[in-house]
Design a protein around this motif. Structure first.
Motif, short mmCIF file in Angstrom:
data_model
loop_
_atom_site.label_atom_id
_atom_site.label_comp_id
_atom_site.label_asym_id
_atom_site.label_seq_id
_atom_site.Cartn_x
_atom_site.Cartn_y
_atom_site.Cartn_z
N CYS A 126 77.76 -8.86 1.09
CA CYS A 126 76.64 -7.99 1.46
C CYS A 126 76.35 -7.05 0.29
O CYS A 126 77.23 -6.35 -0.19
CB CYS A 126 76.98 -7.18 2.71
SG CYS A 126 75.67 -6.02 3.16
N CYS A 142 68.26 -6.74 6.22
CA CYS A 142 68.54 -7.44 7.47
C CYS A 142 68.58 -6.50 8.67
O CYS A 142 68.61 -6.95 9.82
CB CYS A 142 69.85 -8.24 7.36
SG CYS A 142 71.30 -7.23 7.08
N CYS A 143 68.53 -5.20 8.43
CA CYS A 143 68.57 -4.21 9.51
C CYS A 143 67.18 -3.72 9.91
O CYS A 143 67.04 -2.76 10.64
CB CYS A 143 69.43 -3.02 9.08
SG CYS A 143 71.14 -3.46 8.80
N LEU A 170 76.31 -12.21 11.33
CA LEU A 170 76.10 -13.24 10.32
C LEU A 170 77.42 -13.91 9.99
O LEU A 170 78.40 -13.23 9.66
CB LEU A 170 75.49 -12.60 9.07
CG LEU A 170 75.04 -13.50 7.96
CD1 LEU A 170 73.94 -14.43 8.43
CD2 LEU A 170 74.54 -12.66 6.80
N LEU A 205 69.19 -18.79 10.25
CA LEU A 205 68.61 -17.45 10.15
C LEU A 205 67.57 -17.39 9.04
O LEU A 205 67.76 -16.76 8.01
CB LEU A 205 69.71 -16.41 9.95
CG LEU A 205 70.80 -16.42 11.02
CD1 LEU A 205 71.89 -15.42 10.68
CD2 LEU A 205 70.23 -16.15 12.39
N TRP A 231 65.00 -15.79 8.82
CA TRP A 231 64.44 -14.45 8.62
C TRP A 231 65.22 -13.62 7.60
O TRP A 231 64.78 -12.56 7.20
CB TRP A 231 64.38 -13.69 9.94
CG TRP A 231 65.68 -13.66 10.68
CD1 TRP A 231 66.09 -14.52 11.66
CD2 TRP A 231 66.75 -12.73 10.49
NE1 TRP A 231 67.35 -14.18 12.09
CE2 TRP A 231 67.78 -13.08 11.40
CE3 TRP A 231 66.94 -11.63 9.66
CZ2 TRP A 231 68.98 -12.38 11.48
CZ3 TRP A 231 68.14 -10.94 9.75
CH2 TRP A 231 69.13 -11.32 10.65
N MET A 232 66.38 -14.11 7.18
CA MET A 232 67.15 -13.36 6.18
C MET A 232 66.32 -13.29 4.89
O MET A 232 65.66 -14.26 4.52
CB MET A 232 68.49 -14.04 5.90
CG MET A 232 69.47 -13.97 7.05
SD MET A 232 69.99 -12.30 7.46
CE MET A 232 71.00 -11.92 6.05
N CYS A 247 68.99 -12.26 -0.29
CA CYS A 247 70.29 -12.06 0.37
C CYS A 247 71.35 -13.00 -0.22
O CYS A 247 71.13 -14.21 -0.34
CB CYS A 247 70.14 -12.31 1.86
SG CYS A 247 71.70 -12.30 2.76
N ARG A 290 72.29 -15.97 2.03
CA ARG A 290 71.26 -17.01 2.01
C ARG A 290 71.26 -17.73 0.67
O ARG A 290 71.17 -18.96 0.62
CB ARG A 290 69.90 -16.38 2.29
CG ARG A 290 68.77 -17.38 2.29
CD ARG A 290 67.48 -16.75 2.73
NE ARG A 290 66.39 -17.71 2.62
CZ ARG A 290 65.18 -17.50 3.07
NH1 ARG A 290 64.88 -16.36 3.68
NH2 ARG A 290 64.23 -18.40 2.92
#
Length: 160
Positions: free
Chosen positions: A24, A30-31, A76, A84, A86-87, A91, A94
């Motif tokens: 991360c 992602c929030c 995750l 996912l 939408w990441m 990222c 990803r």
């Protein structure tokens, strides 16, 4: 001979929990509240953050217990990353899943925990809490399609 970093030698499924968590970059993307267009499936990001997101630290205020407050918070894992979409494209989870490398600005590459912020990748101090709205649909007033642009290959200059 220098050893390769763990993210270059292990698959996502082989990583330890601390290695996985260290991927991360702290961008906070992602929030953010996202909407999905029912007709096209397009993901529409906003600059509205989850109630547990600390917009100054750019992290969750209660990460270990987040699902108690936000039951739909998605954990995750190496097993669900492929589902996912939408990441954000930048990222690390990803990118590694897609066979790419970590970006030059990633803290694991730079050794600087603030490099994501210095590179302008994070949403630090750029969002508003979902608690600010009576109606969740009001978050649509803060649509930010620029957040889905892949910034993973931007060069990193710590002097900028």
């Amino acid at each position: 001979m220098a050893r390769k970093p763990f993210w270059e030698t292990k698959s996502l499924h082989q990583m330890t929990v601390p290695e996985w968590e260290s991927l991360c970059d702290g961008c906070g993307l992602c929030c953010l509240v996202r909407f999905e267009d029912e007709d096209t499936g397009e993901i529409i990001p906003t600059r509205v953050h989850c109630q547990l997101f600390d917009e100054h630290r750019c992290s969750c205020k209660d990460y270990p217990n987040r699902r108690k407050t936000v039951p739909d918070c998605i954990k995750l894992t190496p097993h669900n990353i492929e589902t996912l979409e939408w990441m954000p494209p930048s990222c690390a989870y990803r990118r590694l899943h897609e066979g790419k490398t970590l970006p030059d600005w990633h803290p694991l590459v730079t050794g600087d925990p603030d490099s994501t912020h210095k590179a302008g990748i994070s949403v630090r101090d750029q969002t508003v809490s979902e608690l600010s709205f009576e109606d969740a649909e009001d978050a649509m007033d803060f649509v930010a399609t620029d957040l889905m642009v892949d910034k993973g290959d931007l060069p990193y200059d710590p002097e900028d």
